[in-house]
Scaffold this motif. Structure first.
Motif, PDB file in Angstrom:
ATOM      1  N   ARG A 114      11.029 -16.656 -22.230  1.00 42.22           N
ATOM      2  CA  ARG A 114      10.757 -15.605 -21.237  1.00 42.22           C
ATOM      3  C   ARG A 114      11.219 -15.895 -19.740  1.00 42.22           C
ATOM      4  O   ARG A 114      11.285 -17.366 -19.518  1.00 42.22           O
ATOM      5  CB  ARG A 114       9.333 -15.299 -21.146  1.00 42.22           C
ATOM      6  CG  ARG A 114       9.097 -14.161 -20.499  1.00 42.22           C
ATOM      7  CD  ARG A 114       7.788 -13.624 -20.584  1.00 42.22           C
ATOM      8  NE  ARG A 114       6.869 -14.724 -20.076  1.00 42.22           N
ATOM      9  CZ  ARG A 114       6.168 -14.490 -18.664  1.00 42.22           C
ATOM     10  NH1 ARG A 114       6.572 -13.408 -17.908  1.00 42.22           N
ATOM     11  NH2 ARG A 114       5.443 -15.298 -18.358  1.00 42.22           N
ATOM     12  N   LEU A 127       8.953 -17.277 -25.980  1.00 41.06           N
ATOM     13  CA  LEU A 127       8.219 -15.981 -26.500  1.00 41.06           C
ATOM     14  C   LEU A 127       7.734 -16.097 -27.908  1.00 41.06           C
ATOM     15  O   LEU A 127       8.162 -16.778 -28.592  1.00 41.06           O
ATOM     16  CB  LEU A 127       9.342 -15.058 -26.293  1.00 41.06           C
ATOM     17  CG  LEU A 127       9.793 -14.378 -25.027  1.00 41.06           C
ATOM     18  CD1 LEU A 127      10.736 -13.453 -25.115  1.00 41.06           C
ATOM     19  CD2 LEU A 127       8.714 -13.957 -24.176  1.00 41.06           C
ATOM     20  N   GLU A 130       5.805 -11.039 -28.480  1.00 46.42           N
ATOM     21  CA  GLU A 130       6.276 -10.869 -27.226  1.00 46.42           C
ATOM     22  C   GLU A 130       7.748 -10.592 -27.060  1.00 46.42           C
ATOM     23  O   GLU A 130       8.223  -9.427 -26.558  1.00 46.42           O
ATOM     24  CB  GLU A 130       6.123 -11.962 -26.210  1.00 46.42           C
ATOM     25  CG  GLU A 130       4.743 -12.412 -25.939  1.00 46.42           C
ATOM     26  CD  GLU A 130       4.562 -13.633 -25.141  1.00 46.42           C
ATOM     27  OE1 GLU A 130       3.994 -13.878 -23.955  1.00 46.42           O
ATOM     28  OE2 GLU A 130       5.300 -14.641 -25.417  1.00 46.42           O
ATOM     29  N   GLN A 131       8.530 -10.905 -28.160  1.00 47.65           N
ATOM     30  CA  GLN A 131       9.662 -10.679 -28.438  1.00 47.65           C
ATOM     31  C   GLN A 131      10.007  -9.462 -28.868  1.00 47.65           C
ATOM     32  O   GLN A 131      10.846  -8.445 -28.592  1.00 47.65           O
ATOM     33  CB  GLN A 131      10.440 -11.627 -29.391  1.00 47.65           C
ATOM     34  CG  GLN A 131      11.979 -11.389 -29.425  1.00 47.65           C
ATOM     35  CD  GLN A 131      12.740 -11.319 -28.128  1.00 47.65           C
ATOM     36  OE1 GLN A 131      12.436 -12.603 -27.617  1.00 47.65           O
ATOM     37  NE2 GLN A 131      13.561 -10.495 -27.933  1.00 47.65           N
ATOM     38  N   ARG A 155       7.923  -6.969 -28.399  1.00 45.00           N
ATOM     39  CA  ARG A 155       7.489  -5.905 -27.266  1.00 45.00           C
ATOM     40  C   ARG A 155       8.674  -5.758 -26.273  1.00 45.00           C
ATOM     41  O   ARG A 155       9.070  -4.623 -25.927  1.00 45.00           O
ATOM     42  CB  ARG A 155       6.271  -6.399 -26.457  1.00 45.00           C
ATOM     43  CG  ARG A 155       5.860  -5.408 -25.260  1.00 45.00           C
ATOM     44  CD  ARG A 155       5.678  -4.049 -25.681  1.00 45.00           C
ATOM     45  NE  ARG A 155       4.158  -4.090 -26.119  1.00 45.00           N
ATOM     46  CZ  ARG A 155       3.634  -2.968 -26.638  1.00 45.00           C
ATOM     47  NH1 ARG A 155       4.088  -1.978 -26.635  1.00 45.00           N
ATOM     48  NH2 ARG A 155       2.495  -3.137 -26.905  1.00 45.00           N
ATOM     49  N   ARG A 156       9.200  -6.910 -26.097  1.00 44.76           N
ATOM     50  CA  ARG A 156      10.837  -6.829 -25.322  1.00 44.76           C
ATOM     51  C   ARG A 156      11.710  -5.995 -25.794  1.00 44.76           C
ATOM     52  O   ARG A 156      12.187  -5.054 -25.086  1.00 44.76           O
ATOM     53  CB  ARG A 156      11.056  -8.314 -24.786  1.00 44.76           C
ATOM     54  CG  ARG A 156      10.468  -9.146 -24.027  1.00 44.76           C
ATOM     55  CD  ARG A 156      10.789 -10.335 -23.693  1.00 44.76           C
ATOM     56  NE  ARG A 156      12.121 -10.607 -23.183  1.00 44.76           N
ATOM     57  CZ  ARG A 156      12.422 -10.476 -21.918  1.00 44.76           C
ATOM     58  NH1 ARG A 156      11.636 -10.583 -21.079  1.00 44.76           N
ATOM     59  NH2 ARG A 156      13.694 -10.677 -21.579  1.00 44.76           N
ATOM     60  N   ASP A 157      11.773  -6.240 -27.224  1.00 44.57           N
ATOM     61  CA  ASP A 157      12.904  -5.485 -27.936  1.00 44.57           C
ATOM     62  C   ASP A 157      12.481  -3.799 -27.802  1.00 44.57           C
ATOM     63  O   ASP A 157      13.309  -3.141 -27.365  1.00 44.57           O
ATOM     64  CB  ASP A 157      13.072  -5.871 -29.246  1.00 44.57           C
ATOM     65  CG  ASP A 157      13.461  -7.228 -29.349  1.00 44.57           C
ATOM     66  OD1 ASP A 157      14.283  -7.742 -28.478  1.00 44.57           O
ATOM     67  OD2 ASP A 157      13.638  -7.948 -30.348  1.00 44.57           O
ATOM     68  N   TYR A 187       4.873  -7.787 -17.343  1.00 45.26           N
ATOM     69  CA  TYR A 187       4.489  -8.908 -17.756  1.00 45.26           C
ATOM     70  C   TYR A 187       5.805  -9.536 -18.484  1.00 45.26           C
ATOM     71  O   TYR A 187       6.136 -10.605 -18.623  1.00 45.26           O
ATOM     72  CB  TYR A 187       3.370  -8.771 -18.764  1.00 45.26           C
ATOM     73  CG  TYR A 187       3.295 -10.252 -19.736  1.00 45.26           C
ATOM     74  CD1 TYR A 187       2.650 -11.139 -19.104  1.00 45.26           C
ATOM     75  CD2 TYR A 187       3.833 -10.107 -20.734  1.00 45.26           C
ATOM     76  CE1 TYR A 187       2.523 -12.428 -20.036  1.00 45.26           C
ATOM     77  CE2 TYR A 187       3.620 -11.518 -21.708  1.00 45.26           C
ATOM     78  CZ  TYR A 187       3.099 -12.430 -20.870  1.00 45.26           C
ATOM     79  OH  TYR A 187       2.957 -13.826 -21.894  1.00 45.26           O
ATOM     80  N   HIS A 188       6.459  -8.410 -19.132  1.00 46.45           N
ATOM     81  CA  HIS A 188       7.828  -8.933 -19.835  1.00 46.45           C
ATOM     82  C   HIS A 188       8.881  -8.964 -18.988  1.00 46.45           C
ATOM     83  O   HIS A 188       9.897  -9.634 -19.368  1.00 46.45           O
ATOM     84  CB  HIS A 188       7.937  -8.055 -21.103  1.00 46.45           C
ATOM     85  CG  HIS A 188       6.719  -7.895 -22.259  1.00 46.45           C
ATOM     86  ND1 HIS A 188       6.773  -9.014 -22.954  1.00 46.45           N
ATOM     87  CD2 HIS A 188       5.766  -7.384 -22.165  1.00 46.45           C
ATOM     88  CE1 HIS A 188       5.656  -8.931 -23.773  1.00 46.45           C
ATOM     89  NE2 HIS A 188       5.029  -7.852 -23.200  1.00 46.45           N
ATOM     90  N   PHE A 189       9.073  -8.167 -17.763  1.00 44.75           N
ATOM     91  CA  PHE A 189      10.085  -8.050 -17.104  1.00 44.75           C
ATOM     92  C   PHE A 189       9.911  -7.941 -15.648  1.00 44.75           C
ATOM     93  O   PHE A 189       8.792  -7.381 -15.261  1.00 44.75           O
ATOM     94  CB  PHE A 189      11.136  -6.722 -17.486  1.00 44.75           C
ATOM     95  CG  PHE A 189      11.669  -6.835 -18.743  1.00 44.75           C
ATOM     96  CD1 PHE A 189      13.061  -7.306 -19.194  1.00 44.75           C
ATOM     97  CD2 PHE A 189      11.215  -6.221 -19.835  1.00 44.75           C
ATOM     98  CE1 PHE A 189      13.322  -7.496 -20.108  1.00 44.75           C
ATOM     99  CE2 PHE A 189      11.490  -6.277 -21.014  1.00 44.75           C
ATOM    100  CZ  PHE A 189      12.739  -6.848 -21.237  1.00 44.75           C
ATOM    101  N   VAL A 221      14.575  -4.689 -16.562  1.00 43.71           N
ATOM    102  CA  VAL A 221      14.615  -3.887 -17.959  1.00 43.71           C
ATOM    103  C   VAL A 221      15.678  -3.243 -18.174  1.00 43.71           C
ATOM    104  O   VAL A 221      16.397  -3.426 -19.234  1.00 43.71           O
ATOM    105  CB  VAL A 221      13.302  -2.895 -17.910  1.00 43.71           C
ATOM    106  CG1 VAL A 221      13.334  -2.320 -19.483  1.00 43.71           C
ATOM    107  CG2 VAL A 221      11.892  -3.437 -17.673  1.00 43.71           C
TER     108      VAL A 221
END
Length: 199
Positions: free
Chosen positions: A4, A15, A19-20, A22-24, A60-62, A68
């Protein structure tokens, strides 16, 4: 597991699969929202609502909306480049420019969400080096002439700029009119390109 990235761009941990995933999901949602509402309409709030999570969860992810959108653009561009590269590598050098045009137009006509994402990035000034769009095609044109044993000829940089602009115009027309035959337009462009390139 993928790493991440923090807001500064450094890796802070691996990740998890969740988490991966969710990012996708957030990247796919962003591509869809940019395609439907444009860059401005793909707000952080809208991304979060579409994903069914809070803005804080997106952050949290970006690190930001721009992060994003940048990840979404990178994904779309990566898929396009991979597909066009495979098409070009599958044919002899003198046929590579035609394969480039066919697959570039074909990929983006088949994926209007990707076309809108790329056009949005260009319009938004998010492509730091516009010349990066023409350099690969310029090289393909040069290699195609050499493969046919032709001496240096037309200004290949200008020819690449013209072909790139024509591809953009074909795709814009296709986005405006879903019935527009982008592949037929690509073939007409190839005929003009090869006349200029090999004459």
């Amino acid at each position: 597991m993928a790493a991440r990235r923090t807001a500064s761009g450094t890796e802070d941990k691996q990740l998890s699969l969740i988490e991966q995933a969710r990012r996708d999901q957030l990247i796919r949602i962003t591509i869809d929202l940019v395609a439907e509402h444009g860059y401005a309409g793909a707000s952080l709030t809208r991304i979060a609502q579409t994903a069914g999570i809070t803005k804080g969860a997106v952050l949290y992810h970006f690190a930001s909306k721009d992060a994003v959108v940048a990840a979404a653009h990178e994904r779309v561009l990566g898929e396009l480049v991979s597909e066009v590269k495979a098409a070009v590598e599958a044919v002899p050098a003198d046929q590579a420019p035609a394969a480039y045009v066919r697959r570039m137009v074909g990929h983006l006509a088949e994926r209007p969400d990707h076309a809108r994402m790329i056009i949005g990035a260009i319009a938004n000034g998010d492509i730091p080096d516009p010349s990066a769009r023409r350099k690969p095609l310029t090289s393909l044109l040069q290699d195609a002439r050499q493969a046919r044993g032709l001496p240096p000829g037309p200004d290949l940089r200008t020819l690449a700029v013209i072909v790139g602009g024509a591809i953009d115009a074909i795709l814009a027309e296709r986005l405006q009119d879903g019935g527009y035959d982008a592949q037929a337009a690509a073939e007409a462009l190839i005929t003009m390109l090869e006349t200029a390139l090999f004459a």
